[in-house]
Design a protein around this motif. Structure first.
Motif, PDB file in Angstrom:
ATOM      1  N   LEU A  27     -25.628  18.572  -0.504  1.00  8.71           N
ATOM      2  CA  LEU A  27     -24.903  17.153  -1.049  1.00  8.71           C
ATOM      3  C   LEU A  27     -24.222  17.606  -2.297  1.00  8.71           C
ATOM      4  O   LEU A  27     -23.136  17.231  -2.550  1.00  8.71           O
ATOM      5  CB  LEU A  27     -25.640  16.100  -0.930  1.00  8.71           C
ATOM      6  N   ALA A  28     -25.085  18.268  -3.302  1.00 12.93           N
ATOM      7  CA  ALA A  28     -24.651  18.596  -4.722  1.00 12.93           C
ATOM      8  C   ALA A  28     -23.436  19.586  -4.533  1.00 12.93           C
ATOM      9  O   ALA A  28     -22.615  19.765  -5.227  1.00 12.93           O
ATOM     10  CB  ALA A  28     -25.628  19.249  -5.532  1.00 12.93           C
ATOM     11  N   MET A  29     -23.594  20.577  -3.701  1.00 14.60           N
ATOM     12  CA  MET A  29     -22.468  21.704  -3.591  1.00 14.60           C
ATOM     13  C   MET A  29     -21.194  20.914  -3.109  1.00 14.60           C
ATOM     14  O   MET A  29     -20.217  21.560  -3.303  1.00 14.60           O
ATOM     15  CB  MET A  29     -23.065  22.810  -2.580  1.00 14.60           C
ATOM     16  N   GLN A  30     -21.475  20.147  -2.191  1.00 14.00           N
ATOM     17  CA  GLN A  30     -20.303  19.459  -1.466  1.00 14.00           C
ATOM     18  C   GLN A  30     -19.585  18.577  -2.329  1.00 14.00           C
ATOM     19  O   GLN A  30     -18.243  18.519  -2.398  1.00 14.00           O
ATOM     20  CB  GLN A  30     -20.651  18.544  -0.299  1.00 14.00           C
TER      21      GLN A  30
ATOM     22  N   GLU B  52     -35.124  19.163   0.145  1.00 13.15           N
ATOM     23  CA  GLU B  52     -34.358  19.823  -0.943  1.00 13.15           C
ATOM     24  C   GLU B  52     -33.159  20.442  -0.575  1.00 13.15           C
ATOM     25  O   GLU B  52     -32.361  20.480  -1.345  1.00 13.15           O
ATOM     26  CB  GLU B  52     -35.438  20.570  -1.510  1.00 13.15           C
ATOM     27  N   ASP B  53     -33.228  21.094   0.652  1.00 14.83           N
ATOM     28  CA  ASP B  53     -32.145  21.678   0.908  1.00 14.83           C
ATOM     29  C   ASP B  53     -30.993  20.817   1.135  1.00 14.83           C
ATOM     30  O   ASP B  53     -29.672  21.094   0.948  1.00 14.83           O
ATOM     31  CB  ASP B  53     -32.215  22.429   2.491  1.00 14.83           C
TER      32      ASP B  53
END
Length: 67
Positions: free
Chosen positions: A44-47, A38-39
């Motif tokens: 990846l979503a933040m990047q 999950e982390d």
């Protein structure tokens, strides 16, 4: 294959040819692995959006109304 070659593995379940089909791990280890996955997804979503311009609340509400 031996269990000691796999981190977290308590037991390996193999088919008749010796191919690993299932791995048994302790529940706390499972939760740690799940949290790590999950982390990584969050990172990846933040990047993916790091170069986007943030919206304020009113802009977000307007965007949601359009959908």
């Amino acid at each position: 294959m031996k269990v000691d070659q796999y981190p977290f593995a308590q037991e390996l379940i193999t088919d008749t040819e010796g191919n690993i089909k299932k791995v048994i791990i302790d529940f706390p280890d499972y939760l740690r692995l799940l949290e790590a996955i999950e982390d990584e997804g969050l990172i990846l979503a933040m990047q993916e959006v790091q170069h986007e311009t943030p919206l304020n609340l009113n802009e977000v509400l307007l965007e949601l109304e359009k959908q």
